[in-house]
Design a protein around this motif. Structure first.
Motif: not given
Ligand SMILES: Cc1cc2nc3c(=O)[nH]c(=O)nc-3n(C[C@H](O)[C@H](O)[C@H](O)COP(=O)(O)OP(=O)(O)OC[C@H]3O[C@@H](n4cnc5c(N)ncnc54)[C@H](O)[C@@H]3O)c2cc1C
Length: 333
Positions: A44, A47-48, A50, A63, A109, A114-115, A122, A169, A216, A220, A228-230, A330
């Motif tokens: 995790l 958390g944006s 999931v 991480p 976010p 996680a990118a 976007a 990974q 945005r 949003l 929300n999760a986007g 999950y």
């Molecule tokens: C308001 C809002 C707007 C958003 N807008 C966009 C947008 O414009 N474009 C877009 O693409 N996404 C968007 N998102 C989705 C989100 O922001 C992205 O997907 C972001 O990259 C998730 O990052 P996180 O750190 O929160 O990952 P998490 O939610 O914590 O994890 C997402 C997934 O990645 C895995 N993961 C995370 N880190 C690692 C790591 N280091 N190694 C292995 N696995 C990992 C997790 O296990 C999980 O399966 C948005 C979300 C919100 C809430």
């Protein structure tokens, strides 16, 4: 010790996990092997993206490795960043250094590590446009692995880390390559109109970032105010023939050409089913952006998935199109 993850996911879903381990260095990450090789391990980050279950009986690994290292080359700047660097801060920092390339990805976010998972994107730009390398620790043997961009199989909201390499990974860091003479991408959605509204004398990377942030913020919901999760669903890709048939049946259908056919605007499909602003009392399609499912306050993963299923059913019945859920769901293991 049991931990509540409600404040660690932007949907604000309650989730009791067995244990949370926050890792801040590569050495710590590698030393943790073989604990990461458990089927019940949940990685995790911010958390944006999931949907967490009410109970996760296994370990949760965050991480949270920080750090930015810069290598300046004649044609480009290479930036290696730790997986735990917050993405929006990273974008602002690159712009403040005078480096362009990430401006369209402002305010997404989450954390840098996680990118690559869903090749964040976007306003006409994706991570694939700037990613050079991913560094990860293999959960099966604790070894450091390096993935060049071509190895990552990046495509629309997808990568090898969601496919063949899923759950094998832990990404420790990524390297971005920002060309010194990067072109600005202004042709997506309302971006140009927003820049016009801002009436800036010269359009540069910083003004593009500001325009993206303004758009945005208007479109949003802020997860701090409304969980929300986007975007909850991916924009579905259909064949040209299916898109043509739909366009005849549904005047005003919003679609864009893409590899594999036409990408339909999922928000438009949901809106057309009359679901914008509608919900089941716990979860709703946001009133301004139907693609975003919001937690009205006391929702659990079950409530979110029940409403998501209803949305999918409505879209399937009306358009014969399948909506795929974008965040990682999950289930209790
Ligand atoms: C308001 C809002 C707007 C958003 N807008 C966009 C947008 O414009 N474009 C877009 O693409 N996404 C968007 N998102 C989705 C989100 O922001 C992205 O997907 C972001 O990259 C998730 O990052 P996180 O750190 O929160 O990952 P998490 O939610 O914590 O994890 C997402 C997934 O990645 C895995 N993961 C995370 N880190 C690692 C790591 N280091 N190694 C292995 N696995 C990992 C997790 O296990 C999980 O399966 C948005 C979300 C919100 C809430």
């Amino acid at each position: 010790m049991a931990v509540d993850l409600r404040a660690r996911n932007t949907l604000g879903l309650p989730c009791q996990a067995h244990e949370l381990q926050v890792i801040t260095s590569l050495a710590q990450l590698q030393a943790g092997f073989p604990r990461w090789d458990e089927a019940s391990l949940l990685v995790l980050a911010g958390g944006s993206n999931v949907v967490l279950p009410e109970v996760w009986p296994g370990r949760v690994l965050q991480p949270a490795l920080r750090g930015r290292q810069v290598r300046e080359e004649k044609e480009a700047v290479l930036i290696q960043v730790g997986a735990g660097e917050p993405w929006p801060e990273l974008v602002r920092w690159t712009l403040a250094q005078g480096w362009s390339g990430l401006e369209n990805l402002s305010d997404i976010p989450g954390w840098a590590g996680a990118a690559p998972l869903q090749n964040i994107g976007a306003y006409g730009v994706e991570l694939a446009d700037v990613l050079q390398e991913v560094q990860s620790v293999d959960r099966r043997d604790g070894r450091l692995r390096r993935w060049q961009r071509a190895d990552c199989a990046l495509s629309y909201r997808d990568s090898i880390f969601k496919g063949a390499a899923r759950d094998t990974q832990v990404i420790a860091g990524i390297t971005l390559r920002l060309p010194r003479r990067a072109q600005l991408h202004l042709d997506y959605g309302d971006l140009r109109a927003e820049l016009d509204r801002m009436a800036v004398s010269t359009v540069d990377a910083q003004s593009v970032a500001t325009a993206v942030s303004r758009l945005r913020a208007r479109k949003l919901p802020d997860p701090a105010l409304l969980g929300n999760a986007g975007s909850f669903f991916k924009n579905p890709i259909v064949s040209q023939a299916q898109a043509d048939a739909l366009a005849r049946q549904e005047p005003g259908l919003v679609a864009h050409a893409c590899a594999g056919g036409q990408k339909l605007a999922a928000a438009w499909l949901i809106d057309r089913c009359g679901l914008r602003g509608q919900g089941n009392g716990k979860v709703a399609c946001h009133r301004d952006q139907a693609l975003v499912l919001v937690n009205l306050g006391a929702a659990t993963a079950g409530d979110v998935l029940a409403w998501a299923g209803h949305v999918q059913d409505c879209v399937r019945q009306r358009f014969a199109v399948e909506l795929e859920i974008e965040p990682r769901v999950y289930a209790s293991c």
